[in-house]
Write a protein that holds these residues in place. Structure first.
Motif, mmCIF file in Angstrom:
data_model
loop_
_atom_site.group_PDB
_atom_site.id
_atom_site.type_symbol
_atom_site.label_atom_id
_atom_site.label_comp_id
_atom_site.label_asym_id
_atom_site.label_seq_id
_atom_site.Cartn_x
_atom_site.Cartn_y
_atom_site.Cartn_z
ATOM 1 N N MET A 14 0.822 -1.205 0.000
ATOM 2 C CA MET A 14 0.000 0.000 0.000
ATOM 3 C C MET A 14 0.856 1.256 0.000
ATOM 4 N N ILE A 31 -0.798 6.145 -5.208
ATOM 5 C CA ILE A 31 -2.165 6.023 -4.694
ATOM 6 C C ILE A 31 -3.147 5.571 -5.776
ATOM 7 N N THR A 66 -2.951 1.877 -5.556
ATOM 8 C CA THR A 66 -3.311 1.249 -4.288
ATOM 9 C C THR A 66 -4.766 1.507 -3.910
ATOM 10 N N ARG A 67 -5.367 2.546 -4.495
ATOM 11 C CA ARG A 67 -6.727 2.882 -4.082
ATOM 12 C C ARG A 67 -7.694 1.699 -4.243
ATOM 13 N N ILE A 109 -7.012 -0.733 -1.501
ATOM 14 C CA ILE A 109 -7.485 -0.306 -0.179
ATOM 15 C C ILE A 109 -8.995 -0.491 -0.081
ATOM 16 N N VAL A 110 -9.698 -0.126 -1.158
ATOM 17 C CA VAL A 110 -11.148 -0.281 -1.150
ATOM 18 C C VAL A 110 -11.517 -1.769 -1.056
ATOM 19 N N MET A 142 -11.780 -3.311 2.309
ATOM 20 C CA MET A 142 -12.907 -2.960 3.174
ATOM 21 C C MET A 142 -14.040 -3.972 3.040
ATOM 22 N N PHE A 163 -16.142 -8.141 11.490
ATOM 23 C CA PHE A 163 -17.224 -8.114 12.466
ATOM 24 C C PHE A 163 -18.056 -9.383 12.524
ATOM 25 N N VAL A 199 -23.852 8.464 0.844
ATOM 26 C CA VAL A 199 -22.810 7.993 -0.068
ATOM 27 C C VAL A 199 -22.845 6.467 -0.073
ATOM 28 N N LEU A 233 -21.230 3.079 0.349
ATOM 29 C CA LEU A 233 -20.035 2.545 1.007
ATOM 30 C C LEU A 233 -19.974 1.046 0.778
ATOM 31 N N PRO A 234 -18.760 0.470 0.797
ATOM 32 C CA PRO A 234 -18.673 -0.993 0.739
ATOM 33 C C PRO A 234 -19.366 -1.598 1.958
ATOM 34 N N VAL A 252 -17.791 -1.854 5.438
ATOM 35 C CA VAL A 252 -17.700 -0.660 6.282
ATOM 36 C C VAL A 252 -18.964 -0.522 7.120
ATOM 37 N N SER A 307 -19.954 -3.245 10.551
ATOM 38 C CA SER A 307 -19.663 -2.945 11.955
ATOM 39 C C SER A 307 -20.534 -1.812 12.442
ATOM 40 N N ALA A 308 -20.813 -0.857 11.562
ATOM 41 C CA ALA A 308 -21.650 0.263 11.983
ATOM 42 C C ALA A 308 -23.050 -0.218 12.351
ATOM 43 N N ALA A 313 -22.277 -3.188 15.513
ATOM 44 C CA ALA A 313 -21.645 -2.790 16.765
ATOM 45 C C ALA A 313 -22.623 -2.218 17.791
ATOM 46 N N VAL A 332 -15.292 -4.533 19.671
ATOM 47 C CA VAL A 332 -16.445 -3.937 18.990
ATOM 48 C C VAL A 332 -16.227 -2.458 18.723
ATOM 49 N N LEU A 343 -16.077 -0.536 15.119
ATOM 50 C CA LEU A 343 -16.912 0.615 14.784
ATOM 51 C C LEU A 343 -16.042 1.780 14.301
ATOM 52 N N SER A 375 -14.620 1.248 10.924
ATOM 53 C CA SER A 375 -15.547 1.454 9.812
ATOM 54 C C SER A 375 -15.729 2.945 9.542
ATOM 55 N N LEU A 390 -12.729 6.732 2.129
ATOM 56 C CA LEU A 390 -13.383 6.615 0.830
ATOM 57 C C LEU A 390 -13.827 7.977 0.309
ATOM 58 N N MET A 445 -6.678 9.371 2.226
ATOM 59 C CA MET A 445 -6.223 7.996 2.082
ATOM 60 C C MET A 445 -4.722 7.957 1.833
ATOM 61 N N ARG A 486 -2.318 6.159 4.770
ATOM 62 C CA ARG A 486 -1.656 4.865 4.551
ATOM 63 C C ARG A 486 -0.219 4.907 5.062
#
Lengths: 335, 353
Positions: free
Chosen positions: A171, A176, A179-180, A183-184, A187, A263, A308, A310-311, A314, A317-318, A321, B176, B180, B183, B190, B196, B200
């Motif tokens: 990375m 970038i 690597t972008r 990085i995505v 996720m 998660f 937006v 998001l993958p 991501v 966990s939101a 959690a 946990v 969170l 994420s 993103l 980013m 990194r």
């Protein structure tokens, strides 16, 4: 007599929970197929699923929405069950395929692939091979006339750390633009999943899950320690190897299709335990369904309800959690 | 394990005592050797790096500094700071990892388990995204609050209710909250490619390019916490016998755990703020220390401090030499040095017990 009475009542409760979870999951799936830029009614979805309706609706429902929904569900099941198996075998609540090193190995291969070749062609296969290789490496390095769970964990951490270091280095040394995407990818995303993914994941689950359910009984006795397990007549090493293989297979297929989705493998088994009780064959099924619900809900949220896109990894966990923290809080209250 | 009760020490004292004294003496000598190794490692770190410098120049840079000589400036301005930073960061992470594994009685509990690393990462990412900060010396002031806040949330959740913060609850809450925060960090990454790009480099973990001021900034927190940890040996020994035994011996386990974890947060928070998340030191060092000196925390703690320092300094030096004229970040090298070591240890005997 009393014991059997208790366990029977317990089982009935879990079966009830399974039915509820399955109903919720099916409802969620249908709802998720109706959502999108073209809002459909449940009736239209039903018709289109059976092959009736105009071409556009057929295309949207059959080749875009159902595959994505089913991928989310199958991978959720695979991840959650994999986590249960690993936590059981390691007798450690903090273990998951992420920690055992499978995801890290797969991620290293995938990130290297993306950074060097800048293409997603062949990526799932490379990732799957990477996952299997790291699993084999970890198991091989832990083998000394048998595999002790603690040794497995430590070796897993070691392999994980090294492969993660290679990933981090990749990375940093590349620009970038290259690597972008990598990085995505790390996720975790199920964007653009197709029927092929669904078939593959379903086959894995259909093969693995029944065996895993049958093995939950010996797995429970393993929690009492190696000595007790042997004296109960359980073939220890063979059972352990089988369970590890099953867990690896599920984790590998998930990371190959979607990338490392965090998660679920770690946390859903705990959620299931807090809701349904200690691991057993029926609780494993409940755990899988819960995993499917969490991942599908996360995907629906990430696709349709956020400003937006998001993958899904991501969002997982939101979504998971806060609920997990609530369960933790509640279990504290009762304790 | 606790069902077998050892015979009373009175009967055993006469034959055991000399052996125990020899053992203590050996361990003390070992500690001296470790300090020696640490000094040698630091000297190596001053002497070797991406740029070839003669021993004479390196010596002069320390003892008779002449800022007109380019090589001496390199040593003085770049290598001395990063060596000191690596010593402090490595030691802090090493001892914090040992305390954390003792408190949670889990060999998987690294210092980052309280959400500290994830909190620091989120703090830095947010600062880059919102405020546009861009250098490691600015990152510190956002990483530390992030780490501390995350840890406070973890404690709050884990210790709510009557049960108190048991090891498993603490660990689960930490994982946990980390998930969170990770994420949220991902989401920010993103949204902005520049963020980013900067993050990194921070998140790979490195001690390069930090001025000494960064270290002086966190040292008033780091040093007292590290010293305080050294005095936790007896408490951790008692805790390792299990919750009930510890309580039975009259220990206020909740308070010990709280104090110990708070110290871990301070140590890890300051280390991560300076160097980024270097995950492996805190996880592996305790295992290595235990394999050297056994399970007595009064010895494991100082050893893990020194081992952490040595490992990080050596890893940093190796990373500079291996990739001349560029360098490999210490976080990467650390994993490659530490992981085979950990695997070999795991294979040799049952370390995790």
């Amino acid at each position: 007599m009393r014991t059997s009475h208790v366990s029977q009542r317990f089982d009935l409760r879990v079966i009830g929970l399974i039915i509820v979870a399955a109903a919720v999951l099916v409802g969620l799936m249908l709802w998720s197929v109706t959502l999108g830029s073209v809002q459909l009614s449940l009736r239209e979805v039903y018709e289109a699923s059976l092959g009736r309706g105009d071409d556009r609706t057929l295309l949207v429902v059959q080749s875009l929405r159902w595959p994505r929904t089913l991928t989310a569900v199958t991978l959720g099941i695979a991840l959650a069950c994999s986590g249960t198996l690993f936590q059981g075998i390691a007798r450690n609540p903090l273990v998951s395929p992420d920690i055992i090193g499978i995801n890290a190995g797969a991620t290293m291969v995938a990130v290297t692939w993306l950074v060097l070749f800048s293409t997603t062609d062949g990526l799932p296969i490379a990732t799957f091979v990477g996952a299997l290789l790291s699993a084999a490496l970890i198991y091989g390095l832990s083998w000394r006339g048998g595999v002790s769970p603690n040794r497995l964990i430590l070796v897993g951490i070691g392999v994980s750390a090294m492969t993660a270091a290679v990933t981090a280095y990749m990375m940093v040394v590349f620009p970038i633009e290259r690597t972008r995407p990598a990085i995505v990818w790390t996720m975790g995303s199920i964007y653009g999943s197709n029927w092929h993914d669904v078939r593959l994941a379903t086959i894995f689950i259909l093969v693995v899950l029944p065996v895993a359910v049958m093995l939950m009984h010996p797995l429970r006795s393993m929690l009492l320690g190696d000595l007790v397990t042997r004296s109960l007549g359980v073939p220890l090493e063979r059972t352990r190897l089988t369970i590890i293989l099953l867990g690896c297979a599920l984790a590998s297929i998930a990371v190959a299709i979607a990338g490392p989705i965090g998660f679920i493998a770690l946390m859903v088994p705990h959620m299931a335990r807090m809701i349904a009780g200690p691991a057993s064959g029926s609780v494993l099924i409940f755990t899988g369904l819960l995993g499917g619900i969490v991942l599908l809900l996360s995907d629906v949220l990430s696709q349709h309800f956020l400003p937006v896109t998001l993958p899904v990894g991501v969002v997982t966990s939101a979504v998971g959690a806060p609920y997990f923290l609530y369960l933790l809080y509640r279990s504290n209250r009762q304790a | 394990m606790s069902s077998v009760i050892a015979p009373l020490p009175e009967n055993a004292e006469a034959p055991v005592a000399p052996a125990r004294w020899t053992r203590s003496a050996l361990l003390l000598i070992g500690l001296g050797i470790m300090v020696g190794v640490m000094i040698v490692a630091s000297l190596l770190s001053l002497r070797f790096g991406s740029l070839e410098i003669s021993s004479q120049q390196a010596r002069d840079a320390v003892f008779s500094y002449d800022d007109a000589v380019y090589e001496q400036v390199i040593v003085r301005e770049l290598r001395v700071p990063r060596t000191l930073i690596a010593l402090a960061v490595g030691g802090s992470l090493g001892i914090a990892g040992t305390v954390m594994q003792g408190v949670t009685r889990n060999p998987l509990a690294g210092p980052s388990i309280l959400g500290v690393s994830a909190g620091a990462s989120f703090g830095v990412t947010l600062a880059i995204y919102v405020l546009g900060v861009s250098t490691p010396s600015q990152f510190v002031w956002f990483a530390f609050p992030g780490a501390a806040l995350a840890a406070i949330v973890v404690f709050g959740v884990a210790s709510s209710g009557r049960g108190g913060a048991t090891p498993v609850r603490l660990a689960l809450a930490g994982v946990v909250v980390s998930a969170l925060l990770a994420s949220w960090t991902s989401a920010l990454l993103l949204l902005s490619e520049e963020t980013m790009d900067l993050v990194r480099f921070w998140s790979v973990g490195s001690v390069a390019g930090r001025p000494l001021d960064v270290l002086w900034g966190v040292l008033p927190l780091m040093l007292p916490a590290a010293i305080a940890c050294l005095f936790l040996g007896q408490q951790l020994n008692v805790l390792s016998m299990g919750e009930e035994s510890a309580r039975g011996l009259g220990m206020n386990t909740t308070r010990v755990r709280l104090v110990a974890s708070a110290l871990v947060v301070v140590l890890t928070g300051s280390a991560v703020s300076v160097a980024g998340p270097i995950g492996f030191v805190g996880l592996a060092t305790p295992h290595i220390a235990r394999s050297l000196v056994g399970s007595d925390y009064r010895w494991v703690l100082p050893y893990s401090f020194l081992l952490g320092s040595i490992l990080l300094v050596l890893a940093d030096t190796a990373g500079r030499v291996a990739a001349r004229p560029s360098e490999i970040q210490v976080g990467v090298v650390m994993a490659f040095i530490g992981a085979p070591f950990l695997i070999a240890l795991a294979r040799r005997r049952s370390v995790a017990n």
